[in-house]
Design a protein around this motif. Structure first.
Motif, PDB file in Angstrom:
ATOM      1  N   ALA B 122      42.408  36.867  28.272  1.00  0.00           N
ATOM      2  CA  ALA B 122      42.530  37.927  26.839  1.00  0.00           C
ATOM      3  C   ALA B 122      42.033  37.308  25.930  1.00  0.00           C
ATOM      4  O   ALA B 122      41.332  38.543  25.648  1.00  0.00           O
ATOM      5  CB  ALA B 122      44.481  37.961  26.592  1.00  0.00           C
ATOM      6  N   GLY B 125      38.120  38.209  27.385  1.00  0.00           N
ATOM      7  CA  GLY B 125      37.637  39.186  28.605  1.00  0.00           C
ATOM      8  C   GLY B 125      38.492  39.441  29.487  1.00  0.00           C
ATOM      9  O   GLY B 125      39.811  39.744  29.701  1.00  0.00           O
ATOM     10  N   ALA B 126      38.647  38.922  30.919  1.00  0.00           N
ATOM     11  CA  ALA B 126      38.932  39.601  31.844  1.00  0.00           C
ATOM     12  C   ALA B 126      38.323  38.390  33.393  1.00  0.00           C
ATOM     13  O   ALA B 126      38.111  38.591  34.172  1.00  0.00           O
ATOM     14  CB  ALA B 126      38.913  41.017  32.539  1.00  0.00           C
ATOM     15  N   LEU B 128      39.640  35.702  35.173  1.00  0.00           N
ATOM     16  CA  LEU B 128      41.141  35.712  36.251  1.00  0.00           C
ATOM     17  C   LEU B 128      40.565  37.799  36.723  1.00  0.00           C
ATOM     18  O   LEU B 128      42.139  37.719  37.280  1.00  0.00           O
ATOM     19  CB  LEU B 128      42.422  35.315  35.455  1.00  0.00           C
ATOM     20  CG  LEU B 128      42.320  33.876  35.197  1.00  0.00           C
ATOM     21  CD1 LEU B 128      43.741  33.742  34.314  1.00  0.00           C
ATOM     22  CD2 LEU B 128      41.596  32.876  35.716  1.00  0.00           C
ATOM     23  N   GLY B 129      39.982  38.122  36.500  1.00  0.00           N
ATOM     24  CA  GLY B 129      39.703  39.907  37.271  1.00  0.00           C
ATOM     25  C   GLY B 129      39.898  39.750  38.675  1.00  0.00           C
ATOM     26  O   GLY B 129      40.438  41.186  39.418  1.00  0.00           O
ATOM     27  N   GLY B 130      39.121  38.205  39.238  1.00  0.00           N
ATOM     28  CA  GLY B 130      39.294  38.648  40.738  1.00  0.00           C
ATOM     29  C   GLY B 130      40.579  37.969  41.370  1.00  0.00           C
ATOM     30  O   GLY B 130      41.626  37.698  40.245  1.00  0.00           O
ATOM     31  N   ASP B 131      40.571  37.445  42.548  1.00  0.00           N
ATOM     32  CA  ASP B 131      41.120  36.038  43.146  1.00  0.00           C
ATOM     33  C   ASP B 131      40.632  34.670  42.412  1.00  0.00           C
ATOM     34  O   ASP B 131      40.000  34.946  41.737  1.00  0.00           O
ATOM     35  CB  ASP B 131      40.876  35.551  44.472  1.00  0.00           C
ATOM     36  CG  ASP B 131      41.248  37.145  45.310  1.00  0.00           C
ATOM     37  OD1 ASP B 131      42.332  37.634  45.299  1.00  0.00           O
ATOM     38  OD2 ASP B 131      40.731  37.767  46.589  1.00  0.00           O
ATOM     39  N   PHE B 132      42.311  33.762  42.246  1.00  0.00           N
ATOM     40  CA  PHE B 132      42.490  32.703  40.810  1.00  0.00           C
ATOM     41  C   PHE B 132      43.573  32.092  41.790  1.00  0.00           C
ATOM     42  O   PHE B 132      44.750  32.248  41.947  1.00  0.00           O
ATOM     43  CB  PHE B 132      41.788  33.407  39.708  1.00  0.00           C
ATOM     44  CG  PHE B 132      43.821  33.731  39.562  1.00  0.00           C
ATOM     45  CD1 PHE B 132      44.057  35.305  39.130  1.00  0.00           C
ATOM     46  CD2 PHE B 132      44.385  32.574  38.761  1.00  0.00           C
ATOM     47  CE1 PHE B 132      45.277  35.725  38.192  1.00  0.00           C
ATOM     48  CE2 PHE B 132      45.882  33.301  38.325  1.00  0.00           C
ATOM     49  CZ  PHE B 132      45.730  34.677  37.824  1.00  0.00           C
ATOM     50  N   TYR B 245      33.605  38.060  32.299  1.00  0.00           N
ATOM     51  CA  TYR B 245      34.432  38.386  33.294  1.00  0.00           C
ATOM     52  C   TYR B 245      34.266  38.834  34.570  1.00  0.00           C
ATOM     53  O   TYR B 245      33.277  38.177  34.978  1.00  0.00           O
ATOM     54  CB  TYR B 245      34.551  40.182  33.365  1.00  0.00           C
ATOM     55  CG  TYR B 245      33.894  40.840  33.808  1.00  0.00           C
ATOM     56  CD1 TYR B 245      32.391  41.589  33.002  1.00  0.00           C
ATOM     57  CD2 TYR B 245      34.334  41.934  34.481  1.00  0.00           C
ATOM     58  CE1 TYR B 245      32.182  42.260  33.972  1.00  0.00           C
ATOM     59  CE2 TYR B 245      33.499  42.917  35.505  1.00  0.00           C
ATOM     60  CZ  TYR B 245      32.080  42.687  34.848  1.00  0.00           C
ATOM     61  OH  TYR B 245      31.080  43.688  35.292  1.00  0.00           O
ATOM     62  N   THR B 246      35.708  38.859  35.954  1.00  0.00           N
ATOM     63  CA  THR B 246      35.007  39.141  36.946  1.00  0.00           C
ATOM     64  C   THR B 246      35.567  40.515  37.954  1.00  0.00           C
ATOM     65  O   THR B 246      36.495  40.465  37.980  1.00  0.00           O
ATOM     66  CB  THR B 246      36.037  38.025  37.016  1.00  0.00           C
ATOM     67  OG1 THR B 246      35.912  36.210  36.834  1.00  0.00           O
ATOM     68  CG2 THR B 246      35.866  37.528  39.320  1.00  0.00           C
ATOM     69  N   PRO B 247      34.415  41.319  38.444  1.00  0.00           N
ATOM     70  CA  PRO B 247      34.473  41.879  38.310  1.00  0.00           C
ATOM     71  C   PRO B 247      34.996  41.824  39.444  1.00  0.00           C
ATOM     72  O   PRO B 247      35.718  41.209  40.003  1.00  0.00           O
ATOM     73  CB  PRO B 247      32.487  42.666  39.535  1.00  0.00           C
ATOM     74  CG  PRO B 247      32.031  41.359  37.913  1.00  0.00           C
ATOM     75  CD  PRO B 247      32.771  40.100  38.102  1.00  0.00           C
ATOM     76  N   ARG B 248      35.903  43.441  39.714  1.00  0.00           N
ATOM     77  CA  ARG B 248      37.188  43.213  41.208  1.00  0.00           C
ATOM     78  C   ARG B 248      36.482  43.775  42.178  1.00  0.00           C
ATOM     79  O   ARG B 248      37.175  42.510  43.510  1.00  0.00           O
ATOM     80  CB  ARG B 248      37.479  45.175  40.771  1.00  0.00           C
ATOM     81  CG  ARG B 248      38.142  44.962  38.981  1.00  0.00           C
ATOM     82  CD  ARG B 248      38.953  46.471  38.647  1.00  0.00           C
ATOM     83  NE  ARG B 248      37.994  47.091  39.257  1.00  0.00           N
ATOM     84  CZ  ARG B 248      37.634  48.474  39.548  1.00  0.00           C
ATOM     85  NH1 ARG B 248      38.861  49.369  40.435  1.00  0.00           N
ATOM     86  NH2 ARG B 248      36.473  49.783  39.621  1.00  0.00           N
ATOM     87  N   PHE B 249      35.401  44.461  42.573  1.00  0.00           N
ATOM     88  CA  PHE B 249      34.087  43.973  43.775  1.00  0.00           C
ATOM     89  C   PHE B 249      33.954  42.424  43.431  1.00  0.00           C
ATOM     90  O   PHE B 249      33.488  42.068  43.158  1.00  0.00           O
ATOM     91  CB  PHE B 249      33.676  45.110  43.657  1.00  0.00           C
ATOM     92  CG  PHE B 249      32.382  44.688  43.052  1.00  0.00           C
ATOM     93  CD1 PHE B 249      31.629  44.268  43.303  1.00  0.00           C
ATOM     94  CD2 PHE B 249      32.391  45.260  41.371  1.00  0.00           C
ATOM     95  CE1 PHE B 249      30.019  43.866  42.149  1.00  0.00           C
ATOM     96  CE2 PHE B 249      31.214  45.457  40.562  1.00  0.00           C
ATOM     97  CZ  PHE B 249      30.771  44.621  41.386  1.00  0.00           C
TER      98      PHE B 249
END
Lengths: 254, 254
Positions: B122, B125-126, B128-132, B245-249
């Motif tokens: 947090a 940014g993000a 861990l925004g994808g699989d981790f 950040y790690t994009p969702r796509f």
């Protein structure tokens, strides 16, 4: 620019899991933005603007938040669980990266929350007590081959695995395919936790051996936790639900 | 038996991250048990007994909690972060499984908290925004070969990875060995986050490309987050720290 965006984690549903820092961010906001059921969880305040929207419009919602903040608003973007785990934070930063360069001057802050896998694990014991992975089973944003490869790798390396977004009406077969991959590697007595709507009034927790789990037992509100090979049940007297935990040691007992 | 054990997650240090449910469990307890620095974080209450202990006596502490509860006490076992993530919950259930069968009649409850990787993510940014995956680098309780295999699998499958317990005076070389494995697979510009003492007064966050990271930059209070191949920086004006950040796509852009 004086505006601000805070992406606030509301936790899994029970207001007693909303952190004081998240509460303060909500109270301070001029605008609340989010998926309508999450906005509905925020106590109403006089003068505060509420902008509920549909599911699956994360980028539009993010741009809206950034535009309002660029105009001076203090925006809280609300997210279930933790915003950084399969939730709104990555979408917001994606909108930031691809949007108006001036938005980068804004004050953007992520306020963490209890993510669903932690709440689900706590309800049954400590199934994530060893190494674990968190994956989304959704192939809306990544090819199914990537999901398969990651899941297979995680199971072969004997991680416990928490599956977010296991199933929905638009993605009906993915959980079944995932369970088939797991069943090809893990033994049929591996504990599986199906934790539906944790922290909400319709919460339902099921613990079953892998061999008895069927994808139809989950819905879009279910968190699925797959035990590692070492994950164990502790039986309890008088037909009480067993505890489930993954011991800290692996291969060596201290 | 009327006694009770609640394993309470205190979060990463900032009291504004302590959930109301955790606060209530602490207030209701007759006895507070835990590693002394965590016990010290709990506000004192008249009549409440406090039992601080050293690090690395998790099983003794757990048995003590269960014995007190068997005698009728309402015990709060305090844990940093979330009790279920490399913390006290697994130790408590291990003590339960191997202890007095009567202990299984006790009411045992885990109260979740904000675990360090969520707070660290947090702050920047993000990522861990994808699989981790979340792993402990400690080989006190599992062979180093298992750590290596899991880390290699997670990196090869392109998970972001959060490393708990990266280094200590008793385990000085493990983080260096882990970074070497990662460097053999991920590119040298992969973002690495070193988040020390998040939520405490001595918090320090460093974001560096993998090629510039050295194990000496971490200590036992550091959370190390290794980006996935898709994890990105968003530059900001006026020398402000970039967002990560790690994009969702992944592989497909919507």
């Amino acid at each position: 620019m004086t505006g601000r965006v805070t992406i606030v984690g509301l936790g899994p549903g029970d207001p007693r899991w909303l952190t004081p820092a998240a509460s303060a961010a909500l109270a301070d906001a001029t605008d609340i933005i989010g998926y309508s059921p999450y906005v509905d969880r925020v106590p109403e305040r006089p003068g505060q603007h509420r902008h509920g929207s549909d599911n699956r419009v994360e980028l539009d919602r993010s741009r809206h938040a950034l535009e309002l903040a660029a105009g001076g608003a203090r925006v809280a973007v609300v997210s279930g669980g933790d915003p950084g785990v399969f939730a709104m934070a990555a979408a917001l930063f994606e909108a930031l990266e691809n949007g108006d360069p001036d938005w980068r001057k804004l004050d953007i802050h992520v306020e963490p929350g209890i993510t669903a896998m932690l709440a689900a694990a706590a309800r049954v014991g400590a199934p994530l007590g060893g190494d674990f992975c968190a994956m989304s089973l959704s192939d809306n944003l990544k090819p199914w081959e990537v999901v398969e490869k990651r899941l297979r790798s995680a199971i072969e390396a004997d991680f416990a695995v928490a599956l977010y977004n296991p199933i929905s009406s638009a993605r009906p077969w993915q959980l079944g395919a995932a369970l088939k991959i797991v069943s090809g590697i893990r033994s049929a007595d591996t504990p599986i936790i199906l934790a539906r709507a944790v922290g909400r009034t319709d919460e339902r927790i099921t613990i079953l051996p892998l061999g008895d789990v069927d994808a139809s037992m989950a819905d879009m509100s279910t968190m699925v936790i797959i035990g590692a090979s070492t994950t164990r049940l502790i039986d309890r007297p008088e037909d009480q639900t067993p505890y489930v935990y993954t011991p800290r040691f692996y291969g060596v007992r201290q």
